[in-house]
Write a protein that holds these residues in place. Structure first.
Motif, PDB file in Angstrom:
ATOM      1  N   TRP A   8     -11.955  19.019   0.548  1.00 37.26           N
ATOM      2  CA  TRP A   8     -10.316  18.894   1.110  1.00 37.26           C
ATOM      3  C   TRP A   8      -9.461  18.407   1.454  1.00 37.26           C
ATOM      4  N   LEU A   9     -10.311  17.418   2.375  1.00 40.03           N
ATOM      5  CA  LEU A   9      -9.641  16.505   3.045  1.00 40.03           C
ATOM      6  C   LEU A   9      -9.122  15.166   1.765  1.00 40.03           C
ATOM      7  N   LEU A  10     -10.100  14.549   1.185  1.00 41.14           N
ATOM      8  CA  LEU A  10      -9.971  14.267   0.224  1.00 41.14           C
ATOM      9  C   LEU A  10      -8.806  14.153  -0.600  1.00 41.14           C
ATOM     10  N   GLY A  11      -8.353  15.038  -1.098  1.00 40.24           N
ATOM     11  CA  GLY A  11      -7.222  16.079  -2.151  1.00 40.24           C
ATOM     12  C   GLY A  11      -5.725  15.716  -1.587  1.00 40.24           C
ATOM     13  N   ARG A  12      -5.442  15.528   0.542  1.00 36.45           N
ATOM     14  CA  ARG A  12      -4.647  15.987   0.310  1.00 36.45           C
ATOM     15  C   ARG A  12      -3.342  15.012   0.330  1.00 36.45           C
ATOM     16  N   LYS A  13      -2.571  15.795  -0.375  1.00 35.10           N
ATOM     17  CA  LYS A  13      -1.699  14.326  -1.005  1.00 35.10           C
ATOM     18  C   LYS A  13      -1.500  13.056  -0.255  1.00 35.10           C
ATOM     19  N   GLU A  14      -1.337  13.310   1.621  1.00 34.35           N
ATOM     20  CA  GLU A  14      -1.029  12.537   2.704  1.00 34.35           C
ATOM     21  C   GLU A  14      -2.433  11.104   2.408  1.00 34.35           C
ATOM     22  N   TYR A  15      -2.916  12.121   2.395  1.00 33.37           N
ATOM     23  CA  TYR A  15      -4.580  10.984   2.190  1.00 33.37           C
ATOM     24  C   TYR A  15      -4.383   9.859   0.946  1.00 33.37           C
ATOM     25  N   ARG A  16      -4.194  10.434   0.138  1.00 35.82           N
ATOM     26  CA  ARG A  16      -4.355   9.701  -1.582  1.00 35.82           C
ATOM     27  C   ARG A  16      -2.976   8.644  -1.019  1.00 35.82           C
ATOM     28  N   ASP A  17      -1.882   9.293  -0.846  1.00 31.02           N
ATOM     29  CA  ASP A  17      -0.499   8.276  -0.590  1.00 31.02           C
ATOM     30  C   ASP A  17      -1.579   7.496   0.471  1.00 31.02           C
ATOM     31  N   TRP A  18      -2.131   7.528   1.090  1.00 31.80           N
ATOM     32  CA  TRP A  18      -2.083   6.442   2.043  1.00 31.80           C
ATOM     33  C   TRP A  18      -3.380   5.163   1.553  1.00 31.80           C
ATOM     34  N   ARG A  19      -4.408   6.511   1.238  1.00 30.86           N
ATOM     35  CA  ARG A  19      -5.194   5.377   0.388  1.00 30.86           C
ATOM     36  C   ARG A  19      -4.567   4.347  -1.078  1.00 30.86           C
ATOM     37  N   SER A  20      -3.258   4.761  -1.708  1.00 34.04           N
ATOM     38  CA  SER A  20      -3.189   3.504  -2.804  1.00 34.04           C
ATOM     39  C   SER A  20      -1.810   3.177  -2.434  1.00 34.04           C
ATOM     40  N   SER A  21      -1.600   3.729  -1.527  1.00 38.40           N
ATOM     41  CA  SER A  21       0.106   2.364  -1.138  1.00 38.40           C
ATOM     42  C   SER A  21      -0.084   1.235  -0.325  1.00 38.40           C
ATOM     43  N   SER A  22       0.656   0.099  -1.153  1.00 36.26           N
ATOM     44  CA  SER A  22       0.622  -1.219  -0.876  1.00 36.26           C
ATOM     45  C   SER A  22       1.276  -1.971   0.453  1.00 36.26           C
ATOM     46  N   PRO A  23       2.013  -0.822   1.145  1.00 35.44           N
ATOM     47  CA  PRO A  23       2.378  -2.044   2.043  1.00 35.44           C
ATOM     48  C   PRO A  23       0.934  -1.909   3.138  1.00 35.44           C
TER      49      PRO A  23
END
Length: 445
Positions: A8-23
């Motif tokens: 469930w942790l890997l599916g959290r929006k906050e984690y996915r945003d962190w993983r895919s962020s460009s800055p």
């Protein structure tokens, strides 16, 4: 870690945003009594790692005092990033530091926190993306925590290429305040409810299979009742579930278990108080053995093997005029685990004893018996009394080493008595028995 948990942790929006962020970005995961171990995050990062990515991680553990400083964390991260992913050669910035030190004859000096921090910034220029994971930051020494957070913020601010930092911690005001300008998310008991259900089911099945619960004869109805009551009372706490099942396994009849399920102790603190009363009600020297074990695990400067801990406790018992519960076999792992009611566990891979959970240490630290001052005086006097004993043959000239056996407490005492003395001085208890022992120990006669 139970298979299939933490997804469930890997599916959290906050984690996915962190993983895919460009800055470049730091993400703080904070929350409930028991934080999910970041190993699920690390496993995912390792599985999906690209050759152009740098990855380093660090897990804090309050049971290992030598690994709770900023300097150790930064050096560990440097070590993991220092090898080129292409050919396993050392990266150029580290080689350059070595060459400079070689000229001045300082090659054996440890890297400072600042040097390690700057190296990580330089390493990040050689990777397309650098990812750092720091787990259980709340278990870092309070004095070192600010320095570490400042170092992580510096790395984010000064790296030209992409840097991602993931930090997990139980809710802590000073950590939250220092990282208030960075994205963070708070998890609650409901977030890991699925993991709790899997854990409860696994623990019940395992205790039945091993014939620990009612000797393996558990009706389907009772099994389901245990599951329902434990899931309902867990409030996100795996340790609470584990302690309740251990308690149920000590009961002999189905009616006893039914009665206990009707009045489960709520909360870890109340559960520990109940277990501590049970420890005190044991026969013979068992309560004292348990308390001595707790004290050593609280104050030792490195994890102790079962043999070392048993040796230290036997020294104390003999000094008090007591004896082990079975003089023929002495104190062994089984005795230690039993007398401590499984509040300590045996790490068989490293062959050391640890608290079963951080909350055990935190509970014991609230009791007068285990105050830092008491533990410090106890450890210092035991170490010095052992080294001062005329019965210890210090060295064997042929083997050039202690002849007291690999399970003896001698090696620990010989190495760490000065550190315990220094700790006594810090706590302002360098007097009385400690001072007398030290003066006798250092006497030219």
């Amino acid at each position: 870690r139970l298979n299939g948990t933490g997804e469930w942790l890997l599916g959290r929006k906050e984690y996915r945003d962190w993983r895919s962020s460009s800055p470049s970005m730091l993400l703080l995961l904070r929350g409930i009594h028991e934080m999910p171990n970041s190993s699920k995050v690390v496993d995912s990062l390792l599985k999906n790692r690209q050759p152009s990515e740098g990855l380093a991680y660090f897990y804090f553990d309050r049971n290992e005092g030598s690994r709770r400083s900023c300097e150790v964390v930064m050096k560990t991260l440097v070590k993991q990033l220092a090898l080129s992913p292409k050919n396993s050669d050392l990266l150029k910035p580290l080689v350059e530091i070595y060459e400079k030190r070689k000229v001045s004859g300082r090659t054996t000096d440890a890297l400072s926190s600042t040097e390690s921090r700057n190296l990580i910034v330089e390493f990040s220029q050689l990777y397309k993306q650098t990812i750092l994971v720091v787990d259980a930051l709340d278990e870092c020494d309070t004095s070192a925590r600010r320095e570490l957070l400042e170092a992580l913020k510096y790395i984010i601010a000064n790296s030209k290429n992409l840097v991602k930092i993931f930090v997990s911690s139980r809710s802590n005001d000073d950590i939250t305040l220092q990282l208030e300008n960075f994205p963070n998310f708070h998890i609650e008991a409901k977030d890991n409810e699925g993991d709790i259900k899997k854990f409860v089911r696994e623990k019940i099945d395992c205790s039945i299979e091993r014939k620990e619960l009612l000797r393996g004869y558990v009706s389907p109805e009772l099994k389901e009742l245990i599951y329902t009551r434990l899931v309902g009372g867990a409030d996100g706490m795996f340790q609470w579930v584990a302690l309740q099942i251990e308690y149920l396994c000590r009961l002999d009849t189905e009616s006893d278990i039914m009665e206990k399920l009707g009045k489960l102790t709520r909360g870890l603190s109340k559960m520990y108080n109940e277990i501590y009363k049970q420890i005190n009600s044991q026969e013979g020297s068992s309560p004292e053995i348990a308390k001595m074990a707790f004290a050593w695990l609280l104050c030792s400067f490195r994890p102790l093997t079962p043999g070392e801990l048993a040796s230290a406790i036997e020294l104390q018992l003999r000094a008090q005029g007591g004896s082990p519960p079975n003089p023929r076999s002495g104190i062994n792992v089984a005795v230690l685990l039993k007398t401590c009611h499984n509040l300590i566990v045996h790490d068989t891979e490293l062959d050391v004893l640890r608290f079963s959970h951080l909350s055990v240490r935190e509970f014991l630290e609230t009791r007068d018996r285990f105050r830092d001052i008491n533990n410090c005086v106890m450890a210092t006097t035991v170490c010095l009394s052992l080294l001062f004993s005329p019965n210890i043959q210090m060295y064997n000239e042929k083997e050039r080493g202690p002849t007291v056996g690999k399970d003896s407490f001698f090696d620990y005492a010989a190495l760490f008595w000065p550190t315990h003395i220094q700790n006594c001085q810090k706590l302002d208890v360098y007097s009385g028995e400690v001072k007398e022992f030290l003066q006798t120990f250092l006497s030219p006669e």
